[in-house]
Motif scaffolding. Structure first.
Motif, PDB file in Angstrom:
ATOM      1  N   SER A 165       0.839  -1.210   0.000  1.00 38.54           N
ATOM      2  CA  SER A 165       0.000   0.000   0.000  1.00 38.54           C
ATOM      3  C   SER A 165       0.871   1.256   0.000  1.00 38.54           C
TER       4      SER A 165
ATOM      5  N   ASP B 161      -8.391  -4.397  -2.647  1.00 34.92           N
ATOM      6  CA  ASP B 161      -8.873  -4.558  -1.262  1.00 34.92           C
ATOM      7  C   ASP B 161     -10.104  -3.702  -1.027  1.00 34.92           C
TER       8      ASP B 161
ATOM      9  N   SER C 190     -13.035  -4.951  -2.918  1.00 32.43           N
ATOM     10  CA  SER C 190     -13.642  -6.130  -2.281  1.00 32.43           C
ATOM     11  C   SER C 190     -14.584  -5.697  -1.161  1.00 32.43           C
ATOM     12  N   ARG C 191     -14.164  -4.662  -0.428  1.00 36.11           N
ATOM     13  CA  ARG C 191     -15.041  -4.173   0.651  1.00 36.11           C
ATOM     14  C   ARG C 191     -16.311  -3.570   0.058  1.00 36.11           C
TER      15      ARG C 191
END
Ligand code: ADP
Length: 202
Positions: A15, A32, A35-36
């Motif tokens: 990140s 990420d 996906s959330r």
């Protein structure tokens, strides 16, 4: 357009590298975060979760009951595969839209930041894999320092990912992030320069 697949194990510094690439002006897709969002309240993904597992996996406010779902997929491998399939299909479609948009805008390069890039076979969709690498001990130390994760949890997460040495076979570029961050970021800028050439920094 050159598509870069950025990956690395938990707490490797992926990140941090992605933030630097954004700072340099490269568009970055965050798998990420996608996906959330894929199972956020009111999403198509959450509707699929409800259809597959039942409305008891949603909270009273219509959000995904993450704890309940985590407990389910921990004990039921088939449920885990079903959940992964739902999320994966949505994130993949979003990544493809992202790349299409980048192409339309004439971007010389775009980045897919995907923790499980190789495990999920996404390395086949990119032109080059950039791997951020640190030792397992350092991963554990940084993960615990960053978020107060228990050592056993970090180790479990690491064990679920492909070992670093195996990932290296897929990588066009490996950033060794075990030293000073400024050295890693200098190496990142160097690689960006190689790709963007004269466009770099404009
Ligand atoms: P990832 O996205 O791979 O999980 P992060 O970029 O969040 O990892 O980095 C994990 C932690 O390690 C963060 O707290 C970050 O600030 C720190 N970190 C990153 N690179 C270095 C470095 N070279 N030296 C020390 N700490 C670092």
């Amino acid at each position: 357009m050159i598509v870069i697949g950025l990956t690395g194990g938990i707490a490797s510094g992926k990140s941090t590298v992605a933030a630097e690439l954004r700072k340099l002006g490269l568009p970055v897709f965050d798998a990420d975060e996608a996906s959330r969002q894929a199972v956020a309240a009111g999403s198509e993904g959450l509707a699929m979760v409800r259809q597959t597992f039942g409305s008891e996996y949603l909270t009273a406010t219509g959000d995904l009951d993450r704890e309940k779902v985590a407990a389910l997929v921990f004990r039921d491998a088939q449920a885990l595969r079903q959940l992964e399939a739902i999320v994966h299909q949505i994130v993949l479609a979003q990544a493809e839209n992202f790349l299409q948009e980048c192409r339309k805008q004439g971007c010389p390069a775009a980045v897919l930041d995907v923790p499980l890039l190789i495990e999920c076979g996404w390395h086949k969709k990119v032109d080059v894999v950039w791997l951020v690498a640190v030792s397992v001990q350092e991963q554990i130390r940084r993960a615990m320092l960053r978020s107060g994760m228990a050592e056993a949890d970090v180790k479990r997460r690491i064990a679920a990912q492909m070992p670093l040495e195996d990932k290296k076979a897929y990588a066009g570029v490996v950033f060794d992030n075990s030293g000073e961050l400024q050295d890693t970021l200098a190496a990142v800028r160097q690689e960006v320069k190689k790709i963007l050439g004269e466009d770099f920094g404009r």
